[in-house]
Write an enzyme that holds these catalytic residues in place. Structure first.
Site, mmCIF file in Angstrom:
data_model
loop_
_atom_site.group_PDB
_atom_site.id
_atom_site.type_symbol
_atom_site.label_atom_id
_atom_site.label_comp_id
_atom_site.label_asym_id
_atom_site.label_seq_id
_atom_site.Cartn_x
_atom_site.Cartn_y
_atom_site.Cartn_z
ATOM 1 C CG HIS B 94 1.217 1.114 -9.909
ATOM 2 N ND1 HIS B 94 1.948 2.119 -10.491
ATOM 3 C CD2 HIS B 94 1.873 0.788 -8.773
ATOM 4 C CE1 HIS B 94 3.010 2.387 -9.743
ATOM 5 N NE2 HIS B 94 2.992 1.595 -8.693
ATOM 6 C CG HIS B 104 2.653 8.816 -3.151
ATOM 7 N ND1 HIS B 104 3.032 10.100 -2.801
ATOM 8 C CD2 HIS B 104 2.997 8.021 -2.113
ATOM 9 C CE1 HIS B 104 3.592 10.071 -1.602
ATOM 10 N NE2 HIS B 104 3.587 8.835 -1.162
ATOM 11 N NE ARG B 108 6.274 11.914 6.592
ATOM 12 C CZ ARG B 108 6.102 12.472 5.393
ATOM 13 N NH1 ARG B 108 5.191 12.014 4.569
ATOM 14 N NH2 ARG B 108 6.848 13.499 5.019
ATOM 15 C CG HIS B 173 18.664 9.445 -12.066
ATOM 16 N ND1 HIS B 173 17.689 9.569 -11.105
ATOM 17 C CD2 HIS B 173 18.266 8.421 -12.855
ATOM 18 C CE1 HIS B 173 16.755 8.648 -11.303
ATOM 19 N NE2 HIS B 173 17.080 7.945 -12.358
ATOM 20 N N GLY B 257 12.333 -2.061 7.996
ATOM 21 C CA GLY B 257 10.883 -2.000 7.809
ATOM 22 C C GLY B 257 10.391 -3.251 7.099
ATOM 23 N NE ARG B 258 4.685 -7.688 6.318
ATOM 24 C CZ ARG B 258 3.823 -7.889 5.311
ATOM 25 N NH1 ARG B 258 3.353 -6.867 4.632
ATOM 26 N NH2 ARG B 258 3.450 -9.113 4.990
#
Lengths: 298, 298
Positions: B94, B104, B108, B173, B257-258
Site C-alpha cells: 500500500h 498484490h 504457492r 456485494h 493461521g498467523r
C-alpha cells in the site's frame, strides 16, 4: 400469520430510538427508503459527522422470499424451501469521542410458511457494547439494564443470553471478545408467541436506557490524538468481526441485501498496524486485561 | 516429493523482491519469523510508515498438516484426509501516494501425500493491481508484463488467467471488480511438474517488473487531502474483498493461521462513508467508469 403487530413495533422502535439519538446528538438523522427487487424493503436512518456520533445507522428491514435457503435454517433444516418473511431493527453507533463506547442492537422475527401447515416463527436479537477505554460502572450499568429488562421472563434468561453473547461476539482469529458483551439470543420460540414477542420488545426498548446514560456521562471527556489513534486501531477489530464472523452481515452481503445499509455498521475511520501491543500499565492495556475478559458484570 | 527446490525458489523470491522494494523505498523491511504449532512456519517481511510505502508485507510460509481439510480441496475431494504441505509467497503493498496503485502477488504450491500412493501437487498464484487514480499506460504495462511472462507457456494462458483474475477479484456485494486485474490461476498441474513450476516462477519473477515502473513514474505526483480521502475510501473495498470473499484470507483466519501476517494485506488507514458517489466528470468517477470495467488491456 398477521405480522402487522410486529411491523408496528419494529417501525415504532426505530422511530423512538432515532428521536432519542437525534436529541442526544443535536443533528438530524438522514432517511433512505429502499425496495428489494426479490420482495420487501426497508428504511435506513443514519448519521455521519454528527455533533456527537461520527457515524451510525438504525435500520428497519422487512424482506420476503419464496424459498427459504438452507443456509438460513441451520437449526431447522426441515423448513428449507418454505416461503419466508423476516423483519427487524438493527443498529450500530460509532461516537467520535474515544471515551464513549460503540454499541450494537438488533431485534428480529422470522416466519416460514407453507400452505396447509402452521406458520413457524422465531425471534432473535440482542445488544452489546464495545468500549475503547473501559469504565467499570458503565459496563455494570449496561449489563444491569439488560438483566432488568429480561427479569420478567425468568431468572435464568439473562445469564443464558449473556453467555451466548460472549460466545457469539468473539473474534476466533484474535482469541478476543469484540467488547464487554451484553445479551444475544436466536431461534427463540419457547413459551408461546406472546412471551417471545414481549421478550424481544423488552430488549429493543431497553437499548437507549442501557447505552445513552453511558454516553451522557463520558461525552465531555477531553481526548487527544493518542485516544483517537487507539480507537481507530480497535475499530479494526469491529470490521474484522463484522466481515469475517457475523452471520447477519455475511448472509446479507451474500444474498443480495442492500450493501450500503448493511455496511453502516462499519466505522468511519479505521487503522491497521502490525502486531501492535499496548504499553504495560497503560489505559490501553487495561482494556485488554480487564474489559476484554468475559466476567459477571451484573 | 523433495520440496527443497520449491522452498529455495520461494525464499529466494521473497528476498529478491524485498531487496528491490527496500531500494525503492529507502527504508528497510522488518523481519519476523514464526512457528506454527501444528507444523511449519514462516518469515514475514514488512514495512510500515516507510518513505514511500505506507504499509506492506511480503510473506513466506511453509505449513504442513496431517489431514487435509475438505474445505481445502473443493476440486479434489478424494484428497481429503491426506497429509499435506503448502508453501508460497504472498504480498500486498500500500503506497502512501494515492496516484500509486496498491498491488498484490501470490505464488504457492500444495502437495498432498499418502503412503503407497503418488504425491498429488498443484500450483496457484497471480498478481493484480488496484489503482485509485487510473492511468491507462500503467494498466497496459502491468498487463503486458503478465502477458509476456506467460507467453512461453502458450498463447492461451494469459487470456485464460486474465479472465480468471477478473472473476476472482470481484466484490459481488458491490458488483464491482477490486481493481484493474492481472492474472490468477489455481489447481495448476497440467503439462507436468517442470512446466507448472516454471510458469509459477515466471509469474513470481515478473512482479517487480510489472509494478515498480508504475510506481517510479507516479511517485513524485503531488497530492492533497482530496486524493488521500478517496484513497482511504477505496481502500475500504480492499478490506471488504479480503475479509468477505478472499478464500486464502478466510481459510487462513479460520484454520488458525498467523493473524498478524495474514492481515498485513489490510491498508493502514481506511474510511467508510454511506452511499458515496463520485462527482460526474471527476477523476474519481473515471476510476469507476473506465478502470473498473474489465477489458483487454494487453
Amino acid at each position: 400469520m398477521d405480522t402487522t403487530r410486529l411491523k408496528d413495533f419494529f417501525t415504532g422502535l426505530q422511530s423512538r430510538i432515532v428521536a432519542e439519538l437525534e436529541a442526544f446528538d443535536g443533528q438530524p438523522f438522514r432517511t433512505d427508503s429502499w425496495v428489494r427487487p426479490e420482495g420487501g424493503g426497508g428504511i435506513s436512518r443514519l448519521i455521519e459527522e454528527g455533533d456527537f456520533f461520527e457515524r451510525g445507522g438504525v435500520n428497519f428491514s422487512h424482506v420476503t422470499g419464496k424459498s427459504l435457503p438452507a443456509s438460513a435454517t441451520a437449526v431447522r433444516p426441515q423448513l428449507a424451501g418454505r416461503s419466508w418473511e423476516a423483519m427487524g431493527v438493527s443498529l450500530v453507533l460509532h461516537p467520535r469521542n474515544p471515551y464513549c463506547p460503540t454499541a450494537h442492537m438488533n431485534v428480529r422475527c422470522f416466519v416460514a410458511s407453507k400452505e396447509g401447515e402452521e406458520d413457524v416463527w422465531w425471534f432473535g436479537g440482542g445488544m452489546d457494547m464495545t468500549p475503547y477505554y473501559g469504565q467499570r460502572e458503565d459496563v455494570v450499568h449496561f449489563h444491569q439494564t439488560c438483566k432488568d429488562a429480561l427479569a420478567p421472563f425468568g431468572d435464568e434468561v439473562y445469564p443464558k443470553y449473556k453467555h451466548w453473547c460472549d460466545e457469539y461476539f468473539f473474534l476466533k482469529h484474535r482469541n478476543e471478545p469484540r467488547g464487554v458483551g451484553g445479551v444475544f439470543f436466536d431461534d427463540l420460540n419457547e413459551g408461546g408467541f406472546e412471551r417471545c414477542f414481549e421478550l424481544t420488545q423488552a430488549v429493543g426498548n431497553a437499548f437507549t436506557k442501557a447505552y445513552l446514560p453511558v454516553l451522557a456521562k463520558r461525552r465531555e471527556m477531553p481526548y487527544d490524538e493518542r485516544e483517537r489513534d487507539f480507537q481507530a486501531y480497535r475499530r479494526g477489530r469491529y470490521v474484522e468481526f463484522n466481515l469475517v464472523w457475523d452471520r447477519g452481515t455475511l448472509f446479507g452481503l451474500q444474498s443480495g441485501g442492500r450493501t450500503e445499509s448493511i455496511l453502516m455498521s462499519l466505522p468511519p475511520i479505521v487503522k491497521w498496524r502490525y502486531d501492535w501491543q499496548p504499553e504495560a500499565g497503560s489505559p490501553e492495556a487495561e482494556l485488554y486485561e480487564v474489559f476484554l475478559k468475559p466476567q459477571d458484570w451484573a
